[in-house]
Design a protein around this motif. Structure first.
Motif, PDB file in Angstrom:
ATOM      1  N   PRO A 196       0.767  -1.405   0.210  1.00  0.00           N
ATOM      2  CA  PRO A 196      -0.208   0.019   0.012  1.00  0.00           C
ATOM      3  C   PRO A 196       1.094   1.445   0.245  1.00  0.00           C
ATOM      4  CG  PRO A 196      -0.740  -2.306   1.701  1.00  0.00           C
ATOM      5  CD  PRO A 196       0.542  -1.810   0.803  1.00  0.00           C
ATOM      6  N   GLU A 197       2.084   1.133   0.561  1.00  0.00           N
ATOM      7  CA  GLU A 197       2.802   2.079   1.157  1.00  0.00           C
ATOM      8  C   GLU A 197       3.643   2.275  -0.687  1.00  0.00           C
ATOM      9  OE1 GLU A 197       1.596   0.784   5.180  1.00  0.00           O
ATOM     10  OE2 GLU A 197       2.538  -0.455   2.646  1.00  0.00           O
ATOM     11  N   ASP A 198       3.666   1.602  -1.620  1.00  0.00           N
ATOM     12  CA  ASP A 198       4.587   2.037  -2.502  1.00  0.00           C
ATOM     13  C   ASP A 198       2.881   2.758  -3.860  1.00  0.00           C
ATOM     14  OD1 ASP A 198       6.244   0.532  -1.855  1.00  0.00           O
ATOM     15  OD2 ASP A 198       5.672  -1.643  -2.325  1.00  0.00           O
ATOM     16  N   VAL A 199       2.393   1.494  -4.371  1.00  0.00           N
ATOM     17  CA  VAL A 199       1.192   2.250  -4.315  1.00  0.00           C
ATOM     18  C   VAL A 199       0.866   3.988  -3.988  1.00  0.00           C
ATOM     19  CG1 VAL A 199      -1.488   2.148  -4.780  1.00  0.00           C
ATOM     20  CG2 VAL A 199       0.057   0.186  -4.927  1.00  0.00           C
ATOM     21  N   ALA A 200       0.564   4.060  -2.720  1.00  0.00           N
ATOM     22  CA  ALA A 200       0.580   5.525  -2.659  1.00  0.00           C
ATOM     23  C   ALA A 200       1.274   6.444  -2.825  1.00  0.00           C
ATOM     24  CB  ALA A 200      -0.071   4.922  -0.671  1.00  0.00           C
ATOM     25  N   GLY A 201       2.593   6.282  -2.335  1.00  0.00           N
ATOM     26  CA  GLY A 201       4.169   6.776  -3.257  1.00  0.00           C
ATOM     27  C   GLY A 201       3.846   6.696  -4.714  1.00  0.00           C
ATOM     28  N   ILE A 202       3.375   6.038  -5.475  1.00  0.00           N
ATOM     29  CA  ILE A 202       3.328   6.190  -7.153  1.00  0.00           C
ATOM     30  C   ILE A 202       1.697   7.261  -7.351  1.00  0.00           C
ATOM     31  CG2 ILE A 202       2.092   5.266  -9.262  1.00  0.00           C
ATOM     32  CD1 ILE A 202       3.487   2.473  -8.397  1.00  0.00           C
ATOM     33  N   LEU A 203       0.807   6.813  -6.777  1.00  0.00           N
ATOM     34  CA  LEU A 203      -0.196   7.985  -6.934  1.00  0.00           C
ATOM     35  C   LEU A 203       0.032   9.630  -6.561  1.00  0.00           C
ATOM     36  CD1 LEU A 203      -3.221   5.665  -5.345  1.00  0.00           C
ATOM     37  CD2 LEU A 203      -2.667   6.617  -7.635  1.00  0.00           C
ATOM     38  N   ALA A 204       1.368   9.039  -5.391  1.00  0.00           N
ATOM     39  CA  ALA A 204       1.346  10.972  -5.115  1.00  0.00           C
ATOM     40  C   ALA A 204       2.327  11.491  -6.092  1.00  0.00           C
ATOM     41  CB  ALA A 204       1.722  11.029  -3.601  1.00  0.00           C
ATOM     42  N   PHE A 205       3.225  11.375  -6.891  1.00  0.00           N
ATOM     43  CA  PHE A 205       4.048  11.498  -7.618  1.00  0.00           C
ATOM     44  C   PHE A 205       2.995  11.645  -8.764  1.00  0.00           C
ATOM     45  CE2 PHE A 205       6.302  10.441 -11.620  1.00  0.00           C
ATOM     46  CZ  PHE A 205       7.814  11.327 -10.832  1.00  0.00           C
ATOM     47  N   ALA A 206       1.578  11.353  -9.238  1.00  0.00           N
ATOM     48  CA  ALA A 206       0.882  11.073 -10.971  1.00  0.00           C
ATOM     49  C   ALA A 206       0.072  12.180 -10.204  1.00  0.00           C
ATOM     50  CB  ALA A 206       0.554  10.042 -10.573  1.00  0.00           C
ATOM     51  N   GLY A 207       0.119  12.883  -9.253  1.00  0.00           N
ATOM     52  CA  GLY A 207      -0.282  13.518  -8.921  1.00  0.00           C
ATOM     53  C   GLY A 207      -2.149  13.723  -8.430  1.00  0.00           C
ATOM     54  N   LEU A 208      -1.886  12.696  -7.784  1.00  0.00           N
ATOM     55  CA  LEU A 208      -3.375  11.414  -7.398  1.00  0.00           C
ATOM     56  C   LEU A 208      -3.744  11.335  -5.637  1.00  0.00           C
ATOM     57  CD1 LEU A 208      -4.532   9.340  -9.594  1.00  0.00           C
ATOM     58  CD2 LEU A 208      -5.731  11.302  -9.466  1.00  0.00           C
ATOM     59  N   GLY A 209      -4.288  11.683  -4.947  1.00  0.00           N
ATOM     60  CA  GLY A 209      -4.012  11.310  -3.514  1.00  0.00           C
ATOM     61  C   GLY A 209      -4.630  12.984  -3.027  1.00  0.00           C
ATOM     62  N   GLU A 210      -5.188  13.699  -3.880  1.00  0.00           N
ATOM     63  CA  GLU A 210      -4.742  15.410  -2.406  1.00  0.00           C
ATOM     64  C   GLU A 210      -5.820  15.620  -3.596  1.00  0.00           C
ATOM     65  OE1 GLU A 210      -1.139  17.546  -1.734  1.00  0.00           O
ATOM     66  OE2 GLU A 210      -0.696  15.653  -0.402  1.00  0.00           O
ATOM     67  N   GLY A 211      -6.514  16.813  -2.577  1.00  0.00           N
ATOM     68  CA  GLY A 211      -7.264  17.499  -3.799  1.00  0.00           C
ATOM     69  C   GLY A 211      -6.914  18.799  -3.769  1.00  0.00           C
ATOM     70  N   PRO A 212      -7.428  19.422  -5.034  1.00  0.00           N
ATOM     71  CA  PRO A 212      -6.572  20.693  -5.717  1.00  0.00           C
ATOM     72  C   PRO A 212      -6.034  21.667  -4.918  1.00  0.00           C
ATOM     73  CG  PRO A 212      -9.435  20.292  -6.157  1.00  0.00           C
ATOM     74  CD  PRO A 212      -9.071  19.254  -5.098  1.00  0.00           C
ATOM     75  N   ASP A 213      -7.072  21.442  -3.861  1.00  0.00           N
ATOM     76  CA  ASP A 213      -6.511  22.946  -2.583  1.00  0.00           C
ATOM     77  C   ASP A 213      -5.402  22.642  -1.717  1.00  0.00           C
ATOM     78  OD1 ASP A 213      -7.807  21.042  -0.986  1.00  0.00           O
ATOM     79  OD2 ASP A 213      -9.290  22.230  -0.342  1.00  0.00           O
TER      80      ASP A 213
END
Length: 513
Positions: free
Chosen positions: A452-469
């Motif tokens: 799950p940590e690996d996936v979270a890191g890739i998603l964060a790199f992709a710009g997914l997982g945080e709101g636009p604000d």
């Protein structure tokens, strides 16, 4: 003394003490303001807007009249059987079904397809002894067939389509049929490009091998016959073809009923019997379920029946003519816009186009430009339009996908006005490029062993997982999707699926009361 977790959970209320109805409805309406509009003709995906006043109100009232009726047992609620028989009869009459044609009302195209695949699997097992069944699909077949194969234990056999027309290759489809084949599939039209497969030849090949053939007419089934009535040329694609043994048609698409409403048709009741699930080996009531669902509200059935009765033959013919008008006008405008290229020859309300690099002496026709295409989608969204991005697949070009409805007729000129301006703005943005190191890393990753940590890191790199604000709310989306989609386009399919699964899982997070 250790605290009792169960007692602590009981002390935290799951729900408020009770709120006034007006307050609740106000909050629901406020939540809707963040959604794409479902009416008005500016959202070119997911919604089917007939542009007819009063239809939404009729559907709502019809649903309310049957909301508490349980569709599980038509012997207790006989009106359910009456409404469903009317809908199935109308679909069969419209789609060339012989007198013995039978069918079922379902919750949508995915359930209709799932049931058709189950029927084919069980039919192959009982009539030919097939225990390891295969599903022969053109590569453009809807993802629901792969979902059905995964759920029901069939092996999908994908056959590449023609790279110019985007239609299934009937010769290659026939060659893919083996003694293990339970079902052969054709689309009318395929969702991705809006083109109709050569159904007659595919169905004929299936019949020669004594294999069932399903036509996915979820999109076109309620549009194509009325386009024919409106004077358009439509090749046979339905149960009028002897080799077609089942067909799915969504009433919540060009039937303009509320979602979800679909019908799956079979050439006869003996074939439909394989769809049913029956169980008497328990101490409760004997169970016979025609569909995946057991208990279900009859509200969706009633609203679909009401909408079809209200619009009627002449109404659907008029609405189909408006869809054709919108499609003609849009295609003409896209072809007149430099560097835009329509994929295939759209035939049924769906249009897909890509963006080419500007032509040069070395490349007189240009080449697809994924970065520019995705920037264009963002720029159109800024201007209030939603055009659905579709990524590259199996040598097929990435594109923007549009669904035309009667409500879009009056919007096409405005869209065609905004499109060149948006394209100019998109060209001014820095091109998106893939990080070679990330691409090399992605090729080595095993999606099944990622933590799950690996996936979270890739998603964060992709710009997914945080709101636009930047709030860090799970499941948030960036304001511009082009960089995210560009990265996804470069990833292997299974890794892409794992990341998207985790992302959607992050959207549906438990909220603490």
């Amino acid at each position: 003394m250790q605290p009792d977790p169960a007692a602590s959970a009981q002390e935290t209320p799951a729900l408020p003490a009770g709120r006034p109805a007006a307050e609740i409805l106000t909050e629901l309406k406020a939540l809707r303001t963040a959604d794409a509009p479902t009416r008005g003709g500016r959202t070119f995906a997911y919604v089917y807007d007939p542009g007819r006043e009063g239809l939404d109100e009729l559907a709502t009232e019809a649903y309310a009249a049957y909301a508490t009726v349980n569709g599980l047992d038509p012997t207790v609620f006989p009106s359910v059987a009456r409404l469903e028989n009317d809908l199935v009869g109308a679909a069969a009459a419209l789609l060339g079904g012989p007198p013995q044609t039978q069918g079922t009302f379902t919750s949508g195209g995915t359930e209709s397809i799932l049931l058709a695949v189950k029927t084919a699997r069980d039919h192959a097992r009982s009539t030919r002894g097939v225990t390891d069944p295969q599903l022969v699909l053109p590569s453009t077949a809807h993802a629901a067939f792969h979902k059905a194969a995964a759920y029901l234990g069939l092996e999908p056999v994908m056959v590449p389509v023609d790279p110019v027309t985007y239609k299934a290759n009937p010769t290659a489809m026939a060659a893919a049929i083996t003694p293990r084949t339970a079902l052969v599939v054709a689309s009318a039209p395929s969702y991705a490009h809006g083109v109709i497969d050569p159904v007659a030849r595919i169905a004929e090949a299936a019949a020669e091998h004594e294999v069932l053939c399903h036509v996915d007419a979820c999109i076109g089934g309620w549009l194509l016959p009325y386009l024919r009535k409106a004077g358009r040329t439509v090749e046979p694609f339905d149960l009028s073809l002897p080799g077609v043994t089942s067909l799915s048609v969504d009433l919540h698409k060009y039937g303009y009923a509320d979602k979800g409403a679909s019908v799956v048709l079979y050439r006869d009741a003996e074939l439909r019997r394989h769809q049913y699930f029956a169980h008497a080996g328990w101490p409760g009531y004997p169970v016979v379920n025609p569909t995946v669902q057991g208990t279900k509200s009859a509200g969706l059935l009633a609203q679909a029946w009401a909408v079809l009765q209200h619009i009627g033959e002449d109404g659907y013919t008029t609405l189909a003519a408006r869809v054709a008008e919108a499609s003609d006008h849009l295609i003409e405008g896209l072809r007149a816009t430099p560097d835009l290229h329509i994929l295939g020859e759209p035939e049924a309300g769906l249009v897909a186009f890509t963006v080419l690099t500007s032509a040069t002496p070395d490349r007189p026709s240009g080449t697809p430009d994924l970065s520019l295409l995705l920037h264009l989608a963002d720029e159109m969204r800024v201007r209030g339009w939603y055009l659905q991005p579709q990524l590259s697949f199996d040598g097929l070009q990435p594109n923007l996908h549009l669904t035309l409805t009667p409500a879009t007729v009056d919007r096409v000129d405005a869209l065609l006005t905004d499109l060149p301006e948006a394209l100019t703005s998109a060209r001014s943005l820095p091109p998106i490029t893939a990080d070679p190191a990330l691409t090399d890393l992605a090729a080595t990753l095993d999606p099944d062993t990622l933590t799950p940590e690996d996936v979270a890191g890739i998603l964060a790199f992709a710009g997914l997982g945080e709101g636009p604000d930047g709030s860090g709310e799970p499941g948030g989306l960036p304001e511009r999707m082009a960089p995210v989609l560009f990265l996804l386009d470069t990833l292997p399919a299974r890794l892409k699926e794992r990341l998207l699964t985790e992302f959607v899982g992050s959207v549906f997070q438990r909220r603490t009361p």
